[in-house]
Design an enzyme around this catalytic site. Structure first.
Site, PDB file in Angstrom:
ATOM      1  N   TYR A  47     -40.870-106.884  38.567  1.00  0.00           N
ATOM      2  CA  TYR A  47     -40.527-105.643  39.276  1.00  0.00           C
ATOM      3  C   TYR A  47     -40.000-105.988  40.657  1.00  0.00           C
ATOM      4  O   TYR A  47     -40.592-106.798  41.367  1.00  0.00           O
ATOM      5  CB  TYR A  47     -41.761-104.740  39.430  1.00  0.00           C
ATOM      6  CG  TYR A  47     -41.566-103.408  38.727  1.00  0.00           C
ATOM      7  CD1 TYR A  47     -40.546-102.553  39.133  1.00  0.00           C
ATOM      8  CD2 TYR A  47     -42.358-103.037  37.648  1.00  0.00           C
ATOM      9  CE1 TYR A  47     -40.332-101.352  38.471  1.00  0.00           C
ATOM     10  CE2 TYR A  47     -42.146-101.835  36.985  1.00  0.00           C
ATOM     11  CZ  TYR A  47     -41.118-100.998  37.407  1.00  0.00           C
ATOM     12  OH  TYR A  47     -40.903 -99.819  36.759  1.00  0.00           O
ATOM     13  N   GLU A  49     -38.287-103.376  43.005  1.00  0.00           N
ATOM     14  CA  GLU A  49     -37.691-102.194  43.652  1.00  0.00           C
ATOM     15  C   GLU A  49     -37.320-102.520  45.094  1.00  0.00           C
ATOM     16  O   GLU A  49     -38.075-103.197  45.799  1.00  0.00           O
ATOM     17  CB  GLU A  49     -38.678-101.024  43.629  1.00  0.00           C
ATOM     18  CG  GLU A  49     -38.764-100.380  42.257  1.00  0.00           C
ATOM     19  CD  GLU A  49     -39.823 -99.286  42.204  1.00  0.00           C
ATOM     20  OE1 GLU A  49     -40.775 -99.330  43.005  1.00  0.00           O
ATOM     21  OE2 GLU A  49     -39.685 -98.407  41.352  1.00  0.00           O
ATOM     22  N   ASP A 198     -12.653 -95.708  39.768  1.00  0.00           N
ATOM     23  CA  ASP A 198     -13.528 -96.160  38.689  1.00  0.00           C
ATOM     24  C   ASP A 198     -12.697 -97.103  37.822  1.00  0.00           C
ATOM     25  O   ASP A 198     -11.935 -96.663  36.963  1.00  0.00           O
ATOM     26  CB  ASP A 198     -14.043 -94.964  37.885  1.00  0.00           C
ATOM     27  CG  ASP A 198     -14.894 -95.400  36.691  1.00  0.00           C
ATOM     28  OD1 ASP A 198     -15.001 -96.625  36.458  1.00  0.00           O
ATOM     29  OD2 ASP A 198     -15.431 -94.518  35.990  1.00  0.00           O
ATOM     30  N   THR A 225     -17.914-101.078  35.233  1.00  0.00           N
ATOM     31  CA  THR A 225     -18.892-101.674  34.336  1.00  0.00           C
ATOM     32  C   THR A 225     -18.737-103.180  34.492  1.00  0.00           C
ATOM     33  O   THR A 225     -17.701-103.666  34.947  1.00  0.00           O
ATOM     34  CB  THR A 225     -18.594-101.312  32.871  1.00  0.00           C
ATOM     35  OG1 THR A 225     -17.249-101.700  32.583  1.00  0.00           O
ATOM     36  CG2 THR A 225     -18.746 -99.827  32.624  1.00  0.00           C
ATOM     37  N   LYS A 228     -17.006-104.904  30.349  1.00  0.00           N
ATOM     38  CA  LYS A 228     -15.698-104.734  29.701  1.00  0.00           C
ATOM     39  C   LYS A 228     -14.828-105.941  30.047  1.00  0.00           C
ATOM     40  O   LYS A 228     -15.165-107.047  29.634  1.00  0.00           O
ATOM     41  CB  LYS A 228     -15.095-103.388  30.103  1.00  0.00           C
ATOM     42  CG  LYS A 228     -15.949-102.214  29.569  1.00  0.00           C
ATOM     43  CD  LYS A 228     -15.421-100.844  29.932  1.00  0.00           C
ATOM     44  CE  LYS A 228     -16.396 -99.770  29.463  1.00  0.00           C
ATOM     45  NZ  LYS A 228     -16.021 -98.418  29.985  1.00  0.00           N
ATOM     46  N   ARG A 234     -23.970-105.951  29.835  1.00  0.00           N
ATOM     47  CA  ARG A 234     -23.832-104.502  29.881  1.00  0.00           C
ATOM     48  C   ARG A 234     -24.463-103.986  31.188  1.00  0.00           C
ATOM     49  O   ARG A 234     -25.662-104.154  31.401  1.00  0.00           O
ATOM     50  CB  ARG A 234     -24.606-103.947  28.682  1.00  0.00           C
ATOM     51  CG  ARG A 234     -24.159-102.672  28.072  1.00  0.00           C
ATOM     52  CD  ARG A 234     -24.472-102.654  26.599  1.00  0.00           C
ATOM     53  NE  ARG A 234     -23.331-103.219  25.925  1.00  0.00           N
ATOM     54  CZ  ARG A 234     -22.170-102.581  25.802  1.00  0.00           C
ATOM     55  NH1 ARG A 234     -22.022-101.351  26.246  1.00  0.00           N
ATOM     56  NH2 ARG A 234     -21.156-103.175  25.218  1.00  0.00           N
TER      57      ARG A 234
HETATM   58  C1  LIG Z   1     -16.865 -97.306  30.168  1.00  0.00           C
HETATM   59  C2  LIG Z   1     -16.616 -96.442  31.320  1.00  0.00           C
HETATM   60  C3  LIG Z   1     -17.680 -95.877  32.056  1.00  0.00           C
HETATM   61  C4  LIG Z   1     -19.110 -95.867  31.583  1.00  0.00           C
HETATM   62  O1  LIG Z   1     -19.729 -97.042  31.449  1.00  0.00           O
HETATM   63  P1  LIG Z   1     -21.173 -97.089  30.731  1.00  0.00           P
HETATM   64  O2  LIG Z   1     -21.649 -98.438  31.116  1.00  0.00           O
HETATM   65  O3  LIG Z   1     -20.916 -96.897  29.276  1.00  0.00           O
HETATM   66  O4  LIG Z   1     -21.999 -96.006  31.298  1.00  0.00           O
HETATM   67  C5  LIG Z   1     -17.382 -95.191  33.201  1.00  0.00           C
HETATM   68  N1  LIG Z   1     -16.115 -95.028  33.601  1.00  0.00           N
HETATM   69  C6  LIG Z   1     -15.074 -95.511  32.912  1.00  0.00           C
HETATM   70  C7  LIG Z   1     -13.698 -95.284  33.410  1.00  0.00           C
HETATM   71  C8  LIG Z   1     -15.280 -96.228  31.736  1.00  0.00           C
HETATM   72  O5  LIG Z   1     -14.244 -96.677  31.046  1.00  0.00           O
END
Ligand SMILES: *Cc1c(COP(=O)(O)O)cnc(C)c1O
Length: 441
Positions: A47, A49, A198, A225, A228, A234
């Protein structure tokens, strides 16, 4: 003893599926053996935090330097003043940024879901959409962001955040143009506008130097993320520009203080204890992403996408936006061949080609029977597939499409078992020649 648990048989079956098929889902990738090792480590027992040097529990002498390394590497990767490596996912990262800067009822201007935006950018089914007022901009007929509409909506709604981000958009955003819009509107509105990108899909391309970095074009915050194109575990990440101070004291609500506002919004604002095994794996992945080989990878991802897009078009497929400038391809199968995206997805799965049905801008098919399919090259490129294999893949996709047309619907595929099996065998043979990192042969 653990071997008796059917979970482990299922994991072995999944290894086989991943090895024998080709992954075309553009949001998936394969992590290295070292990333897997960090994720599966005893760090999960701890833990922690808080943040390095400011924790609520003892015993942090190993955890603090691990999280600090992850932070420093993320900053180096994206030329950022600050990094928060704790978000459990991309969705959590976005939620924390909204929470750091907005009050309930504030307006956020973002790309609408049908245009290619993400669920977390204001889809009515999400928690954020119940808290904030999302206004959506769209794309033009050519598939680019409709900047005129963005400007008009910004002037009309005076948003607190302008968000550029997408899950199905094939162009390079013009970040400078968005910054100009925000400058002008913030003077009119009398408040600062947070520019948020994003980059969940293209973060690896940014890290590899083949896509512009929004933080170098006037944006204060970038979320992503880590699983990807960054090829990590993840998880989520927030990098930002501004003055970094202790998260223990609430700073004034200014853009300059956004790094600290974000730290407070992640913990304790929206999350509890961080996943330090995942943070260690993020650090391992970031170090891999900093190597020159990763720039080669990013370049190959885009090159493969372009070869694949061109060949698909040559075979008669219509592509949203007329092609791609990144790793994403969106095919309008309905308009090309009268087949809906879900049917095509199911048929491709049958031969070991995995992708997802996806709505097109102004789709009439709805979320369950959309007109398109979305695919991409990040995972295949990690397995070292190149131009030659992209041409083969496009050929298989056309063969499966012809079978779909002949079959008429999912039940009709039953009459084409032999043809589908023959393609399945060819896909398996090729896939096995390109091993998945982290899976022993
Ligand atoms: C995949 C994605 C997310 C979300 O990611 P998670 O890890 O699945 O919550 C957010 N924004 C965009 C643009 C994405 O392609």
């Amino acid at each position: 003893m653990a071997k008796q648990d059917p979970i482990f048989e299922l994991i072995d079956a999944e290894k086989k599926r991943q090895s024998e098929g080709l992954e075309l889902i553009p949001s998936e990738n394969y992590v290295s053996a070292n990333v897997l090792k960090a994720m599966g480590s005893i760090l999960t027992n701890k833990y922690s935090e808080g943040y390095p040097g400011k924790r609520y529990y003892g015993g942090q002498e190993n955890i603090d330097p691990i999280e600090t390394l992850a932070i420093e590497r993320a900053k180096e990767l994206f030329h950022a003043d600050h990094a928060n490596v704790q978000p459990h996912s991309g969705a959590n990262a976005n939620e924390a940024v909204y929470f750091s800067w907005c009050e309930p009822g504030d307006t956020i201007l973002a790309m609408s879901l049908p245009a290619g935006g993400h669920l977390t950018h204001g889809s009515p089914v999400t928690r954020s959409a119940k808290i904030y007022n999302f206004v959506g901009y769209g794309v033009t007929k050519e598939g680019d962001i409709d900047y005129d509409e963005m400007e008009r909506l910004a002037k009309e709604h005076h948003p607190k955040i302008i968000l550029v981000g997408f899950s199905a958009f094939m162009k390079i955003p013009d970040f400078d143009r968005v910054q100009k819009i925000a400058d002008e509107v913030s003077r009119e509105a009398g408040h600062e506008i947070l520019l948020m990108a994003d980059m969940a899909h293209v973060a690896g391309l940014i890290a590899g130097g083949v896509h512009p970095n929004p933080l170098e074009h006037g944006f204060q915050v970038m979320t992503t993320t880590t699983h990807k194109t960054l090829r990590g575990p993840r998880g989520g990440l927030i990098v930002s520009m501004g003055k970094v101070s202790s998260p223990l004291r609430k700073p004034e609500h200014t853009l300059e203080n956004i790094p600290t506002l974000i730290d407070r919004a992640v913990f304790p604002g929206t999350q509890g204890g961080p996943l330090e095994h995942i943070i260690a794996a993020k650090a391992v992945a970031f170090e891999e992403d900093l190597q020159p080989e990763f720039a080669d990878y990013a370049r190959s991802v885009v090159e493969n996408a372009q070869v694949l897009a061109t060949e698909l078009q040559r075979l008669g497929f219509k592509l949203q936006g007329g092609g791609t400038e990144n790793h994403l391809i969106l095919i309008d199968v309905k308009d090309s061949y009268g087949i809906d995206g879900k049917f095509y997805e199911i048929a491709l799965d049958r031969v070991g080609l995995t992708l997802n049905a996806n709505a097109l801008p102004s789709d009439k098919g709805g979320a369950f029977r959309p007109s398109g399919v979305r695919l991409g090259t990040p995972a295949m490129t990690t397995r070292d597939l190149g131009a030659e294999e992209m041409l083969k893949l496009a050929g298989w996709m056309k063969q499966v499409l012809d079978i779909c047309v002949a079959a008429g619907d999912e039940d009709g595929l039953g009459g084409h078992v032999a043809e589908l099996d023959a393609i399945r065998a060819e896909v398996r043979e090729l896939a096995l020649n390109f091993p998945v990192p982290g899976i022993e042969k």
